[in-house]
Enzyme design. Structure first.
Site, PDB file in Angstrom:
ATOM      1  N   LYS A  95      -5.378   5.849  15.456  1.00  0.00           N
ATOM      2  CA  LYS A  95      -4.864   4.587  15.996  1.00  0.00           C
ATOM      3  C   LYS A  95      -5.683   4.114  17.194  1.00  0.00           C
ATOM      4  O   LYS A  95      -5.973   2.915  17.333  1.00  0.00           O
ATOM      5  CB  LYS A  95      -3.401   4.756  16.388  1.00  0.00           C
ATOM      6  CG  LYS A  95      -2.738   3.454  16.835  1.00  0.00           C
ATOM      7  CD  LYS A  95      -1.245   3.643  17.075  1.00  0.00           C
ATOM      8  CE  LYS A  95      -0.585   2.329  17.476  1.00  0.00           C
ATOM      9  NZ  LYS A  95       0.876   2.483  17.680  1.00  0.00           N
ATOM     10  N   PHE A 109       4.676  12.530  15.281  1.00  0.00           N
ATOM     11  CA  PHE A 109       5.495  11.742  14.366  1.00  0.00           C
ATOM     12  C   PHE A 109       4.613  11.055  13.319  1.00  0.00           C
ATOM     13  O   PHE A 109       3.635  10.409  13.649  1.00  0.00           O
ATOM     14  CB  PHE A 109       6.286  10.691  15.149  1.00  0.00           C
ATOM     15  CG  PHE A 109       7.093   9.769  14.276  1.00  0.00           C
ATOM     16  CD1 PHE A 109       8.186  10.243  13.567  1.00  0.00           C
ATOM     17  CD2 PHE A 109       6.751   8.427  14.152  1.00  0.00           C
ATOM     18  CE1 PHE A 109       8.930   9.399  12.753  1.00  0.00           C
ATOM     19  CE2 PHE A 109       7.485   7.582  13.340  1.00  0.00           C
ATOM     20  CZ  PHE A 109       8.583   8.063  12.637  1.00  0.00           C
ATOM     21  N   GLN A 110       4.967  11.238  12.069  1.00  0.00           N
ATOM     22  CA  GLN A 110       4.257  10.675  10.926  1.00  0.00           C
ATOM     23  C   GLN A 110       2.785  11.100  10.871  1.00  0.00           C
ATOM     24  O   GLN A 110       1.931  10.362  10.388  1.00  0.00           O
ATOM     25  CB  GLN A 110       4.380   9.145  10.878  1.00  0.00           C
ATOM     26  CG  GLN A 110       5.787   8.682  10.507  1.00  0.00           C
ATOM     27  CD  GLN A 110       5.873   7.230  10.126  1.00  0.00           C
ATOM     28  OE1 GLN A 110       5.056   6.412  10.568  1.00  0.00           O
ATOM     29  NE2 GLN A 110       6.860   6.884   9.318  1.00  0.00           N
ATOM     30  N   MET A 140       7.024  10.774 -25.773  1.00  0.00           N
ATOM     31  CA  MET A 140       6.020  11.762 -26.140  1.00  0.00           C
ATOM     32  C   MET A 140       6.547  13.179 -25.944  1.00  0.00           C
ATOM     33  O   MET A 140       6.279  14.078 -26.758  1.00  0.00           O
ATOM     34  CB  MET A 140       4.745  11.551 -25.318  1.00  0.00           C
ATOM     35  CG  MET A 140       3.579  12.409 -25.778  1.00  0.00           C
ATOM     36  SD  MET A 140       3.034  12.025 -27.469  1.00  0.00           S
ATOM     37  CE  MET A 140       1.883  10.685 -27.142  1.00  0.00           C
ATOM     38  N   GLU A 164       3.564   2.412  -1.631  1.00  0.00           N
ATOM     39  CA  GLU A 164       2.130   2.666  -1.484  1.00  0.00           C
ATOM     40  C   GLU A 164       1.484   3.142  -2.780  1.00  0.00           C
ATOM     41  O   GLU A 164       0.298   2.871  -3.012  1.00  0.00           O
ATOM     42  CB  GLU A 164       1.882   3.689  -0.374  1.00  0.00           C
ATOM     43  CG  GLU A 164       2.151   3.173   1.029  1.00  0.00           C
ATOM     44  CD  GLU A 164       3.573   3.414   1.493  1.00  0.00           C
ATOM     45  OE1 GLU A 164       3.861   3.176   2.681  1.00  0.00           O
ATOM     46  OE2 GLU A 164       4.408   3.847   0.650  1.00  0.00           O
TER      47      GLU A 164
END
Length: 574
Positions: free
Chosen positions: A163, A113-114, A475, A51
């Site tokens: 949802k 959940f999630q 760097m 993602e």
């Protein structure tokens, strides 16, 4: 006749009405209802491998095209993985809309959940965020999100949708009247302030036009060029402003700041007037603030009033769109005489000639990274888009690639996000399929997000990625060399061709090339440019001790810039 559709169908239809042609994302449980109507949509969905890659790809698409980039993710870890890209877009004023699924509205707040409070997580790094629990609220939120993301100071907007809002039905209505009573960005600058700016420029003996990423976001490059024809003062550009004014112009003295040119740093430090447009006066530019441009009056124009006076006190604030302000300023200057600025320009030209950007010390058999940048720029088409990661290669790219046009230089400025290059290059290539896109990455950055080359290969996105392989976090190692007594704590990547980037590229469906000696550089660049049907990865083996100069040590005065190690300019003998 009223048409009743699901919230998910309404969102897809609204995105189509908003002329969205591509979205980057990964499906999951809570956003799966959206992916079903997306299957039949005209919108191209590109399935990324992470993602974070979706968010950076949306950024790259937006920065290259000037349109709003779109990314999608499911709830919980999917949405959380977007955060780095959203933060990056916020810092660099990139218009992105992130669409995330959320658990059903009845489960919000139960640690389902999630479940994750992505709206709360991103509150400080978005222009606005929506949590949608009803199907009928989806379309208005999407329309408003695109408007907010693309107007005023551009930036990311989050639309988090429960949802059940996706699965429930609503009446389709279009167009939508926006209800944003508190959102009224000021675009037209105040005419009295612009007249005062013209008066200050007319009186100045050593003015400098200091421009940044706001010029590019507002499409003000032509206005800059027109103003400089009327009022030929020196110009310096921030890292994010590279390409806003052509490098080849005799009045462009380059990039100021921590790794800026001596001439650009000198222009700001010795100016009696700084006309700053679309810049933030970032700490990387100002150095120690108490010694920054102490003899200069400062005019600061920005579309975001919060930026004016935030870091540096200004004498004349102007809130408004950069293009409108510059055009109005030019009109006002038509009525005023200007001082003779030739002695000032000659002084800066002398600095530029005497202290050119350090191009490295040639070593037998070892590739100079600065030369790699130069040759990529010289061999590539004029409309090539250059994208970088963050680190030494970013600074070499800023100095040695050609920056002649806006929207052809994409980099992570404010956030300094390693891993930006590959997915952002992918997004830029999707948005500009007829242009060559070069990503310039370090071996450290590349190993963070290189999996998106699989996405490129599968979708026939022919990006070209140059890896500057010095086998270290360059760097950070440079700082350890200069400031930590060469104690190289955890900056050695110990590659020794592990991973073998050529084989890795081939395993991901790309062409892999390598240059180990200077005489191979042109050949591999030309080979890469000849391949346009799949991604190409070109590895350049360089010294781990190659360093970036000029440099202003963090927290010190810009007056103490060194143009090479232990070598400071003599400001008066030019």
């Amino acid at each position: 006749m009223t048409e009743v559709i699901t919230g998910a169908q309404a969102m897809v239809r609204a995105l189509e009405k908003l002329n969205v042609d591509v979205a980057f994302g990964i499906p999951g449980g809570t956003i799966l209802p959206l992916y079903d109507p997306l299957f039949d949509s005209s919108i191209r969905h590109i399935l990324v491998r992470h993602e974070q890659g979706a968010a950076h790809a949306a950024e790259g698409y937006a920065a290259a095209t000037g349109r709003v980039g779109v990314c999608m993710a499911t709830s919980g870890p999917g949405a959380a993985n977007l955060v780095t890209g959203i933060s990056n877009a916020y810092m660099d004023s990139t218009p992105v809309v992130a669409i995330t699924g959320q658990v059903s509205s009845a489960l919000i707040g139960t640690d389902a959940f999630q479940e994750a409070d992505i709206r709360g997580m991103t509150f400080p790094i978005t222009k606005h965020s929506f949590l949608i629990k009803k199907a009928e609220d989806i379309v208005p939120a999407v329309v408003e999100a695109f408007h907010i993301a693309s107007t005023g100071r551009p930036g990311p907007v989050l639309v988090d949708v429960a949802k059940d809002a996706f699965t429930n039905t609503t009446e389709w209505t279009w167009p939508i009247d926006m209800n944003l009573p508190g959102y009224k960005p000021t675009t037209k600058p105040h005419s009295r302030q612009v007249r005062e700016a013209a008066s200050m420029i007319s009186d100045a003996k050593q003015p400098v036009l200091f421009i940044g990423g706001g010029i590019i976001r507002s499409g003000a490059s032509d206005a800059v060029a027109s103003l400089i024809k009327k009022a030929p003062m020196p110009v310096v550009t921030t890292l994010m402003g590279r390409g806003a004014f052509p490098d080849s112009h005799e009045l462009n003295f380059g990039m100021p700041g921590m790794h800026g040119t001596v001439a650009a740093v000198g222009a700001l430090q010795r100016a009696d007037l700084i006309v700053a447009v679309g810049v933030r006066f970032d700490d990387r530019v100002t150095g120690a603030k108490d010694s920054f441009a102490t003899n200069a009056k400062i005019i600061h124009c920005d579309i975001d009033p919060a930026e004016i006076g935030k870091n540096i006190a200004v004498d004349l604030p102007i809130v408004g769109d950069a293009a409108l302000m510059l055009a109005d300023l030019e009109n006002n200057l038509n009525e005023r005489p200007l001082s003779d600025w030739s002695p000032w320009v000659n002084y800066l030209t002398g600095l530029q000639t005497k202290y050119p950007t350090w191009a490295g010390d040639p070593q037998d058999g070892i590739i100079q990274p600065q030369e790699v940048m130069r040759r990529i720029g010289e061999l590539s088409p004029p409309d090539t888009i250059f994208v970088t990661g963050v680190g030494q290669h970013q600074m070499w790219s800023a100095h040695f690639l050609p920056h002649e046009r806006p929207n052809q230089w994409l980099t992570s400025g404010g956030a300094g996000t390693m891993g930006y290059c590959v997915p952002a290059a992918m997004g830029a290539q999707v948005g500009c399929p007829d242009q060559t896109v070069w990503g310039v990455d370090g071996d450290g950055c590349f190993q963070m997000t290189n999996q998106e080359l699989v996405t490129c290969a599968l979708n026939k996105i022919p990006v070209k990625i140059a890896i500057i392989n010095n086998q270290v976090l360059g760097m950070v190692r440079q700082w350890q060399t200069l400031f930590y007594n060469q104690r190289y704590s955890n900056t050695e990547l110990h590659t020794d061709l592990v991973p073998d980037f050529v084989k890795l590229a081939e395993a991901m469906g790309c062409v892999g090339l390598r240059a180990s000696t200077p005489d191979e550089v042109d050949s591999v660049i030309e080979q890469a440019l000849a391949i346009n049907d799949k991604p190409v990865v070109v590895e350049f083996i360089v010294s781990k001790d190659a360093q970036v100069w000029p440099m202003v040590a963090a927290g010190t005065s810009n007056n103490d810039i060194k143009y090479a190690r232990d070598m400071a300019p003599d400001w008066d003998e030019v």
